[in-house]
Design a protein around this motif. Structure first.
Motif, PDB file in Angstrom:
ATOM      1  N   GLU A  54      61.573 -87.659 -26.731  1.00 25.51           N
ATOM      2  CA  GLU A  54      60.713 -87.004 -25.737  1.00 25.51           C
ATOM      3  C   GLU A  54      61.507 -86.080 -24.816  1.00 25.51           C
ATOM      4  O   GLU A  54      61.062 -84.986 -24.486  1.00 25.51           O
ATOM      5  CB  GLU A  54      59.981 -88.060 -24.909  1.00 25.51           C
ATOM      6  N   SER A  58      61.830 -80.771 -23.473  1.00 26.75           N
ATOM      7  CA  SER A  58      62.020 -79.925 -22.286  1.00 26.75           C
ATOM      8  C   SER A  58      63.264 -79.053 -22.422  1.00 26.75           C
ATOM      9  O   SER A  58      63.347 -77.983 -21.830  1.00 26.75           O
ATOM     10  CB  SER A  58      62.101 -80.782 -21.024  1.00 26.75           C
ATOM     11  N   GLY A  65      53.870 -75.097 -19.776  1.00 25.43           N
ATOM     12  CA  GLY A  65      52.873 -75.900 -20.467  1.00 25.43           C
ATOM     13  C   GLY A  65      53.189 -77.370 -20.327  1.00 25.43           C
ATOM     14  O   GLY A  65      54.257 -77.764 -19.844  1.00 25.43           O
ATOM     15  N   SER A  66      52.253 -78.171 -20.761  1.00 28.58           N
ATOM     16  CA  SER A  66      52.428 -79.619 -20.669  1.00 28.58           C
ATOM     17  C   SER A  66      53.436 -80.096 -21.714  1.00 28.58           C
ATOM     18  O   SER A  66      53.810 -79.357 -22.632  1.00 28.58           O
ATOM     19  CB  SER A  66      51.087 -80.321 -20.887  1.00 28.58           C
ATOM     20  N   VAL A  67      53.844 -81.341 -21.572  1.00 26.95           N
ATOM     21  CA  VAL A  67      54.760 -81.944 -22.549  1.00 26.95           C
ATOM     22  C   VAL A  67      54.110 -81.927 -23.935  1.00 26.95           C
ATOM     23  O   VAL A  67      54.770 -81.633 -24.939  1.00 26.95           O
ATOM     24  CB  VAL A  67      55.125 -83.390 -22.130  1.00 26.95           C
ATOM     25  N   GLN A  68      52.811 -82.204 -23.984  1.00 25.50           N
ATOM     26  CA  GLN A  68      52.094 -82.192 -25.267  1.00 25.50           C
ATOM     27  C   GLN A  68      52.107 -80.793 -25.887  1.00 25.50           C
ATOM     28  O   GLN A  68      52.289 -80.644 -27.091  1.00 25.50           O
ATOM     29  CB  GLN A  68      50.655 -82.679 -25.081  1.00 25.50           C
ATOM     30  N   ASP A  69      51.924 -79.753 -25.059  1.00 26.71           N
ATOM     31  CA  ASP A  69      51.965 -78.375 -25.571  1.00 26.71           C
ATOM     32  C   ASP A  69      53.341 -78.052 -26.147  1.00 26.71           C
ATOM     33  O   ASP A  69      53.456 -77.445 -27.212  1.00 26.71           O
ATOM     34  CB  ASP A  69      51.627 -77.370 -24.468  1.00 26.71           C
ATOM     35  N   ARG A  70      54.395 -78.444 -25.435  1.00 30.96           N
ATOM     36  CA  ARG A  70      55.759 -78.200 -25.923  1.00 30.96           C
ATOM     37  C   ARG A  70      56.002 -78.922 -27.243  1.00 30.96           C
ATOM     38  O   ARG A  70      56.574 -78.369 -28.175  1.00 30.96           O
ATOM     39  CB  ARG A  70      56.784 -78.683 -24.896  1.00 30.96           C
ATOM     40  N   ARG A  71      55.574 -80.166 -27.277  1.00 30.44           N
ATOM     41  CA  ARG A  71      55.762 -80.967 -28.487  1.00 30.44           C
ATOM     42  C   ARG A  71      55.001 -80.336 -29.660  1.00 30.44           C
ATOM     43  O   ARG A  71      55.534 -80.209 -30.763  1.00 30.44           O
ATOM     44  CB  ARG A  71      55.277 -82.391 -28.241  1.00 30.44           C
TER      45      ARG A  71
END
Length: 135
Positions: A54, A58, A65-71
């Motif tokens: 996780e 970053s 964007g959110s962590v979900q968007d990055r992922r």
């Protein structure tokens, strides 16, 4: 290709339990064994699982964007690049012209011997075979 294999009679057919799904899988593989032989079931494909920590997202993706968007962006990019370069993986690891002589179990073939237990395809044979299979 697999290394030296046991005799055809000694290769077990996969057992998935007594559930309906398990029995269906087992019966399917029994049919494959009848049609193609158990040896052919010993050829395995490669399955890839990609999972990144996780904290890494970053660092890899600095776009907003959110962590979900990055992922999501990261995994889509990983899949895209893996697909783009998968030919290289197959070329480097899956296109070996050599195999264990036991694998053919006495069948006729155009391969040449390389030692006691190895067969290989010459460049000429490989090119002519590739030309025949791409038509």
């Amino acid at each position: 290709m697999p290394a030296t294999l046991p005799a055809e009679a000694d290769i077990p057919i996969a057992w998935y339990g007594k559930s309906n799904t398990g029995m269906l899988k087992h019966v399917y593989r029994r049919g494959l064994a009848e049609r193609y032989g158990k040896t052919m079931q010993c050829i395995a494909g490669v399955h890839y699982n990609f999972s990144l920590a996780e904290d890494l997202w970053s660092v890899l993706d600095t776009q907003p964007g959110s962590v979900q968007d990055r992922r999501s962006r990261g995994y889509i990019g990983l899949i895209r690049n893996f697909t783009r370069y998968s030919w290289l993986l197959m070329y480097l690891f899956g296109a070996a012209p050599a195999l264990a002589s036991d694998f053919l179990r006495g069948r006729e073939h155009p391969l040449e011997r390389l030692g006691d237990h190895t067969l290989f395809a010459t460049t000429t044979w490989t090119r002519s075979w590739a030309a025949c299979t791409t038509r």
